[in-house]
Motif scaffolding. Structure first.
Motif, mmCIF file in Angstrom:
data_model
loop_
_atom_site.group_PDB
_atom_site.id
_atom_site.type_symbol
_atom_site.label_atom_id
_atom_site.label_comp_id
_atom_site.label_asym_id
_atom_site.label_seq_id
_atom_site.Cartn_x
_atom_site.Cartn_y
_atom_site.Cartn_z
ATOM 1 N N TYR A 166 65.677 93.732 3.978
ATOM 2 C CA TYR A 166 64.676 92.720 4.279
ATOM 3 C C TYR A 166 63.307 93.402 4.324
ATOM 4 O O TYR A 166 62.870 93.861 5.383
ATOM 5 C CB TYR A 166 65.004 92.034 5.597
ATOM 6 N N ASP B 261 64.007 85.154 11.379
ATOM 7 C CA ASP B 261 62.738 85.842 11.617
ATOM 8 C C ASP B 261 61.589 84.837 11.705
ATOM 9 O O ASP B 261 60.521 85.015 11.118
ATOM 10 C CB ASP B 261 62.473 86.870 10.512
ATOM 11 N N LEU C 101 72.041 94.006 3.529
ATOM 12 C CA LEU C 101 70.893 93.364 2.898
ATOM 13 C C LEU C 101 69.620 94.072 3.324
ATOM 14 O O LEU C 101 69.450 94.418 4.498
ATOM 15 C CB LEU C 101 70.817 91.886 3.315
ATOM 16 N N GLN D 221 60.190 92.430 4.197
ATOM 17 C CA GLN D 221 59.140 91.860 5.022
ATOM 18 C C GLN D 221 59.298 92.252 6.491
ATOM 19 O O GLN D 221 58.321 92.371 7.222
ATOM 20 C CB GLN D 221 59.149 90.333 4.880
ATOM 21 N N TRP E 164 74.049 86.178 4.094
ATOM 22 C CA TRP E 164 72.598 86.335 4.198
ATOM 23 C C TRP E 164 71.988 86.436 2.811
ATOM 24 O O TRP E 164 72.635 86.886 1.865
ATOM 25 C CB TRP E 164 72.260 87.596 4.995
ATOM 26 N N ASP F 115 61.203 85.910 -0.579
ATOM 27 C CA ASP F 115 60.971 87.062 0.290
ATOM 28 C C ASP F 115 61.241 86.786 1.760
ATOM 29 O O ASP F 115 61.057 87.681 2.598
ATOM 30 C CB ASP F 115 59.551 87.617 0.120
ATOM 31 N N LYS F 116 61.654 85.582 2.113
ATOM 32 C CA LYS F 116 62.007 85.281 3.488
ATOM 33 C C LYS F 116 63.523 85.413 3.680
ATOM 34 O O LYS F 116 64.291 85.406 2.727
ATOM 35 C CB LYS F 116 61.533 83.879 3.876
ATOM 36 N N LEU F 117 63.930 85.512 4.935
ATOM 37 C CA LEU F 117 65.313 85.827 5.277
ATOM 38 C C LEU F 117 66.052 84.565 5.737
ATOM 39 O O LEU F 117 65.558 83.829 6.605
ATOM 40 C CB LEU F 117 65.334 86.878 6.390
ATOM 41 N N LEU G 116 67.802 86.623 0.688
ATOM 42 C CA LEU G 116 66.357 86.422 0.633
ATOM 43 C C LEU G 116 66.069 85.254 -0.307
ATOM 44 O O LEU G 116 66.777 85.034 -1.290
ATOM 45 C CB LEU G 116 65.654 87.673 0.117
#
Length: 503
Positions: free
Chosen positions: A313, A373, A311, A315, A353, A358-360, A355
């Protein structure tokens, strides 16, 4: 003899399992766990918090639906699919009664139904999600058993499906998600057999402009590449080539990153563009080259476990490669896309996992989904950070040195319970660590560890000189902390030593 002071940078070169200990660059690390190497420093990773709770079983699929103003988040647990777009305890399932939670999914804006997401799992009838509800997806094909469809992908305005334990793929009409499908037999093309486990698109510039190629990845390691948009037309579907990789680890381990495609294989994490001219022999071109020792060991031990996933990420500026150590433990190999360096995360036990906005996020074995995170602890528990620097001769390889002091340079928000210890001449570390103390077993490690909790301040640089005692040709420093309320940035170490004779 006059004492010397030599400063070395913290292990900004990242985790290294490739190079011999005697030849490792000084900016690298033998161990780097839960530290994140970045420009000019390494820093502690962030933690996680509970996001969605009370699902009745392990969460094995997370998917984001993103269509215009509609942005939704769904999760699969205990043979049901839930809307988890809003944090908190989940409500009634969108759909239930399934036999498997390991869904493959792909979103498609078709000509008749608008934005919809197809979901298949190889045992249940295909489903679709439209941002509001889950319902049956209409799929048919001559001699096709729709419940066997285990993968779905969209490419050039068509939907593509494949069955479990099959070399064929099925493709839709233009502008359709599912519907009446036609079969394309890849088994006539592949030279090494195997079954189709993943489809991806690869963006290349062949000299006549940029084009997207269709990539078919077989369990044998064959990568079959086609150009065109209509598998039913010889004029618009041409074989580009067949290339050989190591055996792929998972259908979720093929990831498009920009124009590149990275595949998690038993030979490493391999970008297609680096191996097409040399095939499987080019494992040194894997982006995981520097940690390929760890990657290959994990693949040999855990290849049969569910949870391998790649994945991006953005950000966090890293690629995440999920490693399923067991049914309850999942580690992550983390690649910093800014500095091309590696580290390992532990304690983030994510089966899957995704998004969302835009967050994980990751799905847990306990029926919860967690926001990663975030914060300075793992859902209330301290995070243990561990590092061991490369062995360093301090510019005088054949000279014995008597070490008298060490000065680390850190930055943190408050009192910093971090511990250090030295080892000499490749002695094997034998250290244990509790929340605020480090203990070593002499003579492997210097038997006077130092707790730096006294050197502290609000958002200050912490750089004490610490008395040490040890003799050796080379030195390595172990840095360990268990933090729950603060972060730490590590910039450098400075050794004070007296040069002695040569050997």
């Amino acid at each position: 003899m006059t004492a010397k002071a030599i400063q070395i940078v913290s292990p900004v070169g990242g985790w290294n399992t490739r190079d011999a200990l005697d030849q490792m660059p000084p900016e690298d690390a033998v161990i780097l766990t839960n530290w994140f190497p970045t420009v000019g420093r390494v820093q502690t990773r962030k933690g996680y918090v509970t996001y969605a709770s009370d699902m009745p079983g392990p969460v094995e699929t997370l998917a984001e639906f993103n269509a215009g103003a509609s942005r939704k988040f769904i999760a699969a647990s205990n043979n049901a699919i839930y809307d988890i777009s809003t944090p908190g305890a989940v409500g009634i399932a969108l759909a239930s009664g399934f036999q498997n939670d390991r869904w493959s999914f792909s979103q498609f804006d078709d000509a008749s139904g608008g934005a919809r997401m197809a979901l298949v799992n190889g045992i249940d009838p295909p489903q679709m999600y439209d941002g509001m509800a889950v319902s049956a997806l209409t799929v048919s094909g001559t001699d096709l058993t729709i419940n066997n469809l285990i993968g779905v992908f969209t490419f050039k305005n068509r939907s593509y499906f494949w069955e479990k334990d099959s070399q064929d793929f099925w493709y839709s009409a233009t502008g359709a998600l599912g519907g009446s499908l036609n079969k394309f037999p890849l088994g006539r093309v592949s030279g090494f057999g195997g079954n189709l486990i993943a489809i991806q698109s690869w963006t290349v510039d062949g000299g006549d402009g940029v084009d997207d190629l269709a990539i078919f990845i077989m369990s044998s390691g064959d990568v079959i590449i086609y150009q065109g948009s209509d598998p039913g037309s010889a004029a618009d579907w041409a074989l580009v080539g067949i290339f050989r990789l190591g055996a792929p680890l998972s259908s979720r381990g093929a990831l498009k990153v920009g124009s590149e495609v990275v595949v998690m294989t038993k030979d490493g994490y391999v970008p297609l563009s680096k191996v097409l001219d040399a095939g499987r022999a080019a494992s040194a071109r894997a982006i995981s080259d520097k940690i390929n020792g760890a990657v290959k060991e994990a693949a040999n031990l855990y290849a049969g476990n569910f949870g391998w996933q790649a994945l991006m990420y953005p950000q966090g500026n890293y690629l995440l490669f999920n490693v399923p150590v067991s049914e309850t433990r999942f580690d992550q190999h983390i690649f910093n896309t800014l500095t091309n360096t590696w580290t390992k995360f532990e304690g983030l036990n994510g089966i899957c996992w995704s998004l969302y906005n835009d967050k994980l996020y990751f799905g847990g074995i306990d029926g919860n989904v967690y926001l990663a995170d975030e914060g300075h602890n793992d859902n209330g528990n301290p995070i243990t950070f561990s590092a061991q620097t490369a062995w360093n001769y301090l510019n005088s390889r054949g000279q014995i040195k008597r070490f008298t002091a060490l000065k680390p340079v850190f930055e943190s928000e408050g009192a910093l319970p971090i511990s250090l210890a030295l080892a000499f001449d490749f002695e094997t570390p034998a250290a244990t660590y509790s929340v605020s103390n480090f203990s070593g077993n002499a003579p492997e490690w210097d038997n006077s560890p130092w707790d730096l909790s006294a050197w502290a301040g609000e958002n200050t640089i912490i750089r004490p000189w610490v008395s040490v005692a040890g003799i050796g040709l080379n030195v390595s420093t172990r840095v360990i902390a268990a933090l729950g309320q603060q972060s730490c940035k590590w910039f450098s170490l400075e050794y004070l030593f007296e040069p002695a004779g040569y050997v």
